[in-house]
Design a protein around this motif. Structure first.
Motif, mmCIF file in Angstrom:
data_model
loop_
_atom_site.group_PDB
_atom_site.id
_atom_site.type_symbol
_atom_site.label_atom_id
_atom_site.label_comp_id
_atom_site.label_asym_id
_atom_site.label_seq_id
_atom_site.Cartn_x
_atom_site.Cartn_y
_atom_site.Cartn_z
ATOM 1 N N SER A 106 -9.866 -8.704 -8.766
ATOM 2 C CA SER A 106 -8.870 -8.681 -9.838
ATOM 3 C C SER A 106 -9.015 -7.468 -10.740
ATOM 4 N N VAL A 107 -10.048 -6.655 -10.508
ATOM 5 C CA VAL A 107 -10.289 -5.450 -11.310
ATOM 6 C C VAL A 107 -9.776 -4.238 -10.544
ATOM 7 N N LEU A 108 -8.903 -3.468 -11.162
ATOM 8 C CA LEU A 108 -8.233 -2.344 -10.503
ATOM 9 C C LEU A 108 -8.744 -1.014 -11.041
ATOM 10 N N ILE A 109 -9.121 -0.140 -10.119
ATOM 11 C CA ILE A 109 -9.517 1.226 -10.471
ATOM 12 C C ILE A 109 -8.413 2.162 -10.012
ATOM 13 N N ALA A 110 -7.763 2.818 -10.955
ATOM 14 C CA ALA A 110 -6.728 3.798 -10.611
ATOM 15 C C ALA A 110 -7.382 5.149 -10.382
ATOM 16 N N ILE A 111 -7.154 5.734 -9.228
ATOM 17 C CA ILE A 111 -7.670 7.068 -8.903
ATOM 18 C C ILE A 111 -6.505 8.045 -9.040
ATOM 19 N N LEU A 112 -6.460 8.773 -10.170
ATOM 20 C CA LEU A 112 -5.417 9.773 -10.394
ATOM 21 C C LEU A 112 -5.902 11.079 -9.783
ATOM 22 N N ASP A 113 -5.295 11.472 -8.653
ATOM 23 C CA ASP A 113 -5.892 12.574 -7.919
ATOM 24 C C ASP A 113 -4.891 13.136 -6.919
ATOM 25 N N ASP A 165 -6.180 8.797 1.789
ATOM 26 C CA ASP A 165 -5.919 8.470 3.190
ATOM 27 C C ASP A 165 -5.728 6.963 3.256
ATOM 28 N N THR A 166 -4.494 6.514 3.346
ATOM 29 C CA THR A 166 -4.214 5.080 3.282
ATOM 30 C C THR A 166 -4.680 4.324 4.523
ATOM 31 N N ASP A 167 -5.092 5.044 5.567
ATOM 32 C CA ASP A 167 -5.575 4.397 6.797
ATOM 33 C C ASP A 167 -7.079 4.512 6.967
ATOM 34 N N HIS A 168 -7.785 5.014 5.978
ATOM 35 C CA HIS A 168 -9.225 5.220 6.158
ATOM 36 C C HIS A 168 -9.931 3.877 6.336
ATOM 37 N N PRO A 169 -10.780 3.731 7.363
ATOM 38 C CA PRO A 169 -11.412 2.427 7.631
ATOM 39 C C PRO A 169 -12.351 1.954 6.529
ATOM 40 N N ASP A 170 -12.849 2.878 5.706
ATOM 41 C CA ASP A 170 -13.734 2.461 4.617
ATOM 42 C C ASP A 170 -12.999 2.319 3.289
ATOM 43 N N LEU A 171 -11.670 2.388 3.327
ATOM 44 C CA LEU A 171 -10.865 2.207 2.122
ATOM 45 C C LEU A 171 -9.767 1.161 2.296
ATOM 46 N N ILE A 172 -9.251 1.019 3.496
ATOM 47 C CA ILE A 172 -7.993 0.303 3.716
ATOM 48 C C ILE A 172 -8.015 -1.119 3.185
ATOM 49 N N ASP A 173 -9.147 -1.801 3.287
ATOM 50 C CA ASP A 173 -9.204 -3.189 2.820
ATOM 51 C C ASP A 173 -9.326 -3.316 1.309
ATOM 52 N N ASN A 174 -9.533 -2.213 0.612
ATOM 53 C CA ASN A 174 -9.715 -2.278 -0.844
ATOM 54 C C ASN A 174 -8.563 -1.683 -1.626
ATOM 55 N N PHE A 175 -7.477 -1.349 -0.963
ATOM 56 C CA PHE A 175 -6.314 -0.868 -1.700
ATOM 57 C C PHE A 175 -5.600 -2.031 -2.379
ATOM 58 N N TYR A 176 -5.167 -1.778 -3.609
ATOM 59 C CA TYR A 176 -4.382 -2.773 -4.346
ATOM 60 C C TYR A 176 -2.943 -2.725 -3.847
ATOM 61 N N LEU A 177 -2.420 -3.868 -3.472
ATOM 62 C CA LEU A 177 -1.031 -3.991 -3.031
ATOM 63 C C LEU A 177 -0.251 -4.717 -4.113
ATOM 64 N N ASN A 178 0.786 -4.092 -4.615
ATOM 65 C CA ASN A 178 1.597 -4.629 -5.709
ATOM 66 C C ASN A 178 2.260 -5.928 -5.256
ATOM 67 N N PHE A 215 -17.650 -2.429 -4.588
ATOM 68 C CA PHE A 215 -16.994 -2.485 -3.271
ATOM 69 C C PHE A 215 -16.159 -3.738 -3.047
ATOM 70 N N HIS A 216 -16.043 -4.605 -4.051
ATOM 71 C CA HIS A 216 -15.091 -5.704 -3.965
ATOM 72 C C HIS A 216 -13.963 -5.576 -4.983
ATOM 73 N N SER A 217 -13.939 -4.474 -5.719
ATOM 74 C CA SER A 217 -12.813 -4.202 -6.608
ATOM 75 C C SER A 217 -11.735 -3.453 -5.838
ATOM 76 N N LYS A 218 -10.593 -3.259 -6.475
ATOM 77 C CA LYS A 218 -9.438 -2.692 -5.794
ATOM 78 C C LYS A 218 -9.108 -1.290 -6.313
ATOM 79 N N ILE A 219 -8.522 -0.497 -5.417
ATOM 80 C CA ILE A 219 -8.158 0.889 -5.700
ATOM 81 C C ILE A 219 -6.647 0.996 -5.842
ATOM 82 N N MET A 220 -6.187 1.573 -6.945
ATOM 83 C CA MET A 220 -4.771 1.889 -7.124
ATOM 84 C C MET A 220 -4.615 3.399 -6.964
ATOM 85 N N PRO A 221 -4.119 3.869 -5.821
ATOM 86 C CA PRO A 221 -4.008 5.325 -5.619
ATOM 87 C C PRO A 221 -2.788 5.899 -6.326
ATOM 88 N N ILE A 222 -3.026 6.948 -7.116
ATOM 89 C CA ILE A 222 -1.971 7.614 -7.871
ATOM 90 C C ILE A 222 -2.054 9.107 -7.568
#
Length: 815
Positions: A175-182, A186-199, A274-281
């Motif tokens: 439930s905690v979202l980290i926004a990465i303004l950058d 890579d939305t398909d990266h195997p070490d990221l894909i499960d931690n992306f926040y989906l609106n 590693f159980h928090s979510k990433i908001m890519p911006i």
């Protein structure tokens, strides 16, 4: 730029989940990159305009993009320079912003011209218009990574910051979202894909703004930049290629992995939370401040808890500052930014902006990384040298899943990850309390970047909260109270350690009177006594915390009976200037230097900046920085500009046995103007002209009032002959208003009983016997000690000499 790149070895390392959590060790080959210089640039066809509150109330300002701002003088300037469009910075119809503090962003407009303009000239023209609160360029910001140059001898950052111990407490909440303004991810990266926040409010790819937030199909963050060739925002947050001179287009993927890369999946790296979510911006490659401020508002409005900003450079921006404060103070979003890679103490924006946690970089040995910026404006630091994380294999320059990079860019998302752990563990803490947990890391030496982040310490806040005593009544027991927070720990003892008049420390135990509230009692003391004390708490594992945190080297101090119970050796009400130096050779301020007299006072709107009156009751004069015209419209006049200005005392000599207490009233403000809260106030003391200056007080906190400060000098030094103090006000640039004043300076002593000047033998008489004792003291036949020395100094100038003898003889003869 060298092209002898090392190719990444794509061997995969598989480990059990348990081993992965507790011993993450990957050996990779390194990638050589070159540092990108920090550039100061702005958009050649845009400026920001902020309309004043008065003009906004009197004018129907446009709500959408248009060709005029409806202020005739302003519109004429814009038109003759080739105006294309005026648009509000933000959509005020957004229901998420209704009734909230927007920090004036509702009055900010982006003005765009049809071709490149002389931006500084336009800014100057518009600044002269009364309806304009400010106008400024739309600055461009750069990435602040410092790529690695050679093969890496890995010292894994999770060990340094105690991630593994923290993970026994929390691994982050989804439930905690980290926004990465950058630069995107890579939305398909195997070490990221499960931690992306989906609106959850958006149905993917239906072409409809389902959640009515103003962004269509923003299922996975938003691209505010577009590409170099087509700067049109959309919902594709993947990287663009071939725009960055050093091939760091996948910088955002690297930062995302550090903060919240997937853990416990037997591949690659693991993020701090590693159980928090990433908001890519995505804000690059067109990383101008209009793009960035829109991104910050989106992040804040759409539920991000933490904002990670591994970029910066260029001047301070009032518009960007307002967006930061909106995110932090209105939307409760922590804003964390990289301190920059110039190896400089100069303030780097937006890391140095109000409301931002600025992060420097350390090495594996906890030294300051050579490239990291530093200074008192840097809040904390984290590992930033040789940090392995995710990269995008679609990058045509390297095609790797993981690389090691250096930079404050890497330290910043590491702190963001720890912030996510803190928010997960303590969701109800205020943002100030969360920041305090992050800043209170490990003291790794004088690296001028605050403390190094400690994840375990941040999520296990064993700490003492105590309001220090400043004085107590004489001859009564002294009660000391504190709250001790020790979640999940078994407290073994809590003590008060105290010292009377610099004697060795003793201790008393504290008792818990109510849950987490502890009380102890220091024995009663006589008036004129100085008490130093600190608190210590320890658990069953001998984990120990102190209050104040630097104890026992640093202690609290209070005066028994108050200041009036102490003897004043120096009592300077500054009604005359008693040989104080108004400036020293080291000073470099161009204006606002120290003066003596009756200050006129200055204001910024209705806020006092310089005092209008001194502090002394029925007094008139004090020391102050810069005399402004006596006018109600002298905003910012004669304030400190361009550097430091110093007020330095004469030398004072005190007899052996005196334990001096310095007290004074000071006025210091730096909270007004374009860059509030950056400039420093320092008070220093030394013994002798060749002695080193010792800092008693150093702050950037502004108080537009007379404030009393008291220091027990034996806490800081042991020699008090030829004592000298100095007060320094310093302007670091950036447009803030810096003013200072000093009054009612005293040096007290209380560790000796009261005495009568001239009565050296304490017989209540002043006669020839006292004369003989003084002569023997001067000739070193029989030196006096303690009170006798003070009594022998009949004229109280700090010296026992012939002048005292002459005065006493005259007194005896005339008496």
């Amino acid at each position: 730029m060298q092209n002898n790149w090392t190719t990444f070895n794509k061997r995969r390392v598989f480990m059990s989940p348990k081993l992965w959590i507790y011993a993450i060790t990957l050996i990779f080959s390194a990638l050589s990159l070159s540092a990108q210089p920090n550039k100061i640039a702005y958009h050649p066809q845009k400026v920001f305009i902020k309309i004043s509150q008065t003009a906004a109330r009197a004018t129907s300002l446009p709500l959408n993009a248009t060709s005029a701002i409806n202020i005739p003088n302003v519109d004429r300037i814009l038109s003759r320079n080739g105006l294309v469009e005026v648009r509000p910075l933000y959509d005020l119809s957004n229901s998420n912003r209704a009734g909230q503090n927007l920090y004036g962003l509702d009055r900010v407009f982006v003005v765009e011209f049809e071709q490149p303009i002389d931006v500084n000239s336009i800014v100057g023209q518009l600044s002269n218009e009364i309806e304009i609160e400010y106008t400024e360029p739309v600055y461009h910001r750069e990435l602040v990574y410092q790529p690695n140059d050679s093969l890496l001898d890995v010292s894994w950052h999770h060990t340094n910051i105690q991630s593994e111990a923290a993970w026994d407490v929390t691994t982050g909440s989804d439930s905690v979202l980290i926004a990465i303004l950058d630069t995107g991810v890579d939305t398909d990266h195997p070490d990221l894909i499960d931690n992306f926040y989906l609106n959850p409010g958006e149905i993917p790819d239906n072409g409809i703004d389902d959640d009515l937030n103003g962004y269509v199909d923003d299922t996975l963050g938003w691209d505010f930049s577009g590409t170099e060739s087509n700067p049109t925002p959309d919902n594709n947050v993947n990287h663009d290629w071939n725009w960055h001179p050093y091939h760091a287009e996948d910088h955002g993927t690297h930062c995302a992995g550090i903060a919240a890369g997937v853990g416990d999946n037997e591949i690659g790296i693991v993020g701090v939370a590693f159980h928090s979510k990433i908001m890519p911006i995505k804000i690059f490659p067109n990383s101008y401040d209009d793009v960035i401020t829109a991104a910050m508002m989106y992040v804040a409005d759409n539920g991000a808890d933490i904002m990670s900003c591994s970029w910066g450079g260029g001047p301070n921006s009032s518009t960007l500052n307002s967006a930061i404060l909106y995110a932090r103070d209105t939307k409760n979003c922590l804003v964390i930014a990289a301190a920059g890679n110039d190896g400089s103490s100069s303030i780097f924006y937006p890391a140095g902006s109000p409301g931002v946690l600025s992060v420097g970089a350390t090495t594996g040995s906890d030294a300051r990384a050579s490239f990291s910026n530093y200074g008192n404006w840097v809040d904390l630091c984290a590992p930033g040298a040789g940090i392995w994380s995710t990269t995008d294999p679609a990058n045509p320059f390297h095609s790797d899943l993981y690389q090691a990079w250096d930079g404050t860019s890497m330290a910043c998302p590491m702190v963001a990850g720890v912030a996510a752990l803190v928010r997960s563990q303590f969701p109800n803490l205020s943002i100030d309390e969360q920041e305090a947990l992050l800043i209170d890391g490990d003291d790794v030496g004088n690296i001028q970047m605050g403390k190094r982040i400690n994840a375990f310490k941040a999520v296990t806040p064993f700490r003492i909260t105590h309001i220090p005593l400043t004085e107590s009544e004489a001859n009564l027991p002294i009660s000391v109270e504190a709250d001790v927070l020790a979640p999940g720990l078994n407290l073994e003892l809590i003590r008060i350690y105290y010292s009377i008049d610099s004697a060795p420390f003793e201790f008393v135990e504290m008792s818990e009177t109510t849950t987490d509230h502890w009380v102890g009692t220091i024995p009663l003391q006589e008036a004129g006594t100085v008490v130093q004390y600190y608190l210590m708490a320890s658990d069953s594992t001998q984990f120990t915390v102190f209050s104040p945190p630097g104890a026992p080297a640093v202690t609290y101090m209070f005066l028994v009976g108050g200041i009036n119970s102490f003897l004043a050796l120096i009592n300077d009400n500054v009604e005359t200037n008693l040989d104080w130096m108004l400036g020293v050779p080291e000073d470099n301020a161009s204006s606002g230097t120290w003066e003596w007299g009756d200050p006129n006072g200055t204001w910024q709107n209705s806020t006092p900046v310089q005092p209008e009156d001194d502090h002394t009751l029925n007094g008139e004069n004090c020391f102050f920085t810069g005399q402004a015209p006596a006018s109600s419209t002298n905003n910012g006049a004669a304030d400190v500009d361009g550097g430091r200005t110093t007020l330095r005392s004469p030398f004072w000599n005190f007899p052996t046995g005196v334990m001096p207490i310095l007290t004074y009233y000071r006025w210091y403000t730096n909270a007004e103007g374009l860059s509030p809260g950056f400039d420093y106030w320092r008070v220093q003391v030394r013994s002798g002209a060749e002695g080193s200056w010792i800092t008693l007080e150093e702050t950037t906190e502004s108080e537009s009032a007379w404030v009393a400060r008291t220091f027990y000098l034996p806490q800081y030094m042991s020699e008090f002959s030829n004592l000298q103090i100095q007060f320094i006000a310093e302007d670091l640039g950036g447009g803030s208003l810096v003013e200072a004043a000093v009054d009612d300076i005293k040096i007290l002593t209380g560790n000796l009983d009261f005495y009568t000047p001239g009565d050296v033998n304490y017989d209540t008489l002043i006669n020839i016997q006292d004369i003989v004792l003084i002569v023997n003291h001067i000739m070193e036949i029989s030196p006096l000690t303690g009170n006798a020395v003070l009594a022998a100094d009949y004229n109280q100038d700090g010296y026992v000499n012939v002048q005292d003898l002459v005065s006493l003889v005259n007194l005896i003869v005339s008496g």
